[in-house]
Design a protein around this motif. Structure first.
Motif: not given
Ligand code: G1P
Length: 290
Positions: A73-78, A64-70
């Motif tokens: 990522e969206e939250i961090l980008i915003s 799970r840790y090594l699976t991308p989390d879209a």
């Protein structure tokens, strides 16, 4: 050229209980980054592009840790905070990461054997998931360079002058021209049986001969250790790569504490502040038991 690596992460982690009751030791955090991520970074920086991680069914959280989390990522980008996950993203973009299960805790050689389909007939790096390294030239690259020059197999080693050496596989070594060759590894010897002061540190390069030797090995007891298999490799020499750099056993309490302190001292955000704190703390501390 070595493109593949196998990382053994299926061990029970009993030396780090109670933390490892639910949290795999490979995900224990060194300041802000799980131990395993540093190993993956070492591999990527060594030119490895395909990695297989051997996990137990209880350690799915590593996948799970090594699976991308879209969504994350969206939250961090915003919020303009993509940097916080950038190091992990870079690893996932640089290497293909696969998983395989070791369903019974039968030792590190058995864990590597589970990755034989992934490895195929190519040479491969092996990393034990609780051995962290920190060096100018990544340690896996130091081993690969020696393998590219000499072939055979390679064992990463470091000189250990304290009694701690009895917790390692210790190398019976022989000089051969410019190189050091491993005649045998004596697993966890007592002090009066030490063949040398060279301890193997959880980094290796093997060829498919590893799997043939595994199949021939006569293991004593349940534990199938990598040294048992190395001691059967006979086609070509096993070279010793004396690594340049630091190495931490983050599967042990002392090694983990050491890694946390030293990584904190080098950390780009908190390093300066932590160094100042540490000097002050060391000056004031009465140490041992106080
Ligand atoms: C394993 C190997 C040992 C090696 C050590 C390095 O031992 O069997 O030869 O020196 O890793 O960390 P373990 O740590 O699983 O007891």
């Amino acid at each position: 050229m070595v493109n593949k690596a196998v990382v053994a992460c299926a061990g029970l982690g009993t030396r780090m209980l109670p933390a490892t009751k639910v949290l795999p030791k490979e995900l224990i955090t060194i300041v802000d980054t799980p131990a395993l991520q540093y190993i993956l970074q070492e591999l990527v920086e060594s030119g490895i592009t395909e990695i297989e991680i051997v996990i137990s069914p209880q350690k799915e959280i590593i996948r799970r840790y090594l699976t991308p989390d879209a969504e994350l990522e969206e939250i961090l980008i915003s919020q303009g905070r993509q940097e916080e996950i950038a190091s992990l993203k870079r690893i996932l973009q640089s290497a293909e990461i696969n998983f395989v299960y070791q369903r019974e805790p039968l030792g590190s050689a058995h864990a590597i054997y589970e990755a034989r389909k992934f490895v195929g007939r190519e040479p491969f790096v092996v990393c034990l998931g609780d051995d962290l390294t920190c060096s100018d030239v990544p340690v896996a690259k130091q081993l690969i360079d020696l393998f590219d020059k000499k072939g055979g197999a390679v064992v990463g080693a470091k000189e250990i002058l304290t009694d701690e050496i009895t917790s390692y596989g210790v190398i019976d070594a022989l000089r051969s021209g410019d190189e050091t060759v491993c005649r045998k590894i004596v697993e966890k010897p007592s002090l009066w049986q030490l063949p040398s002061r060279l301890a193997s540190i959880g980094r290796y390069v093997f060829t498919e001969e590893f799997f043939f030797s595994y199949e021939r090995a006569d293991f004593v007891g349940r534990e199938r250790g990598i040294p048992d298999v190395i001691n059967l490799l006979s086609n070509k020499p096993v070279y010793v790569c004396k690594i340049l750099g630091q190495r931490y056993d983050v599967g042990s309490k002392f090694g983990l504490a050491q890694a946390v302190v030293e990584y904190a001292c080098r950390h780009r955000q908190i390093g300066k502040q932590f160094n100042e704190y540490l000097s002050k703390f060391a000056g004031e501390s009465k140490f041992a038991g106080n």
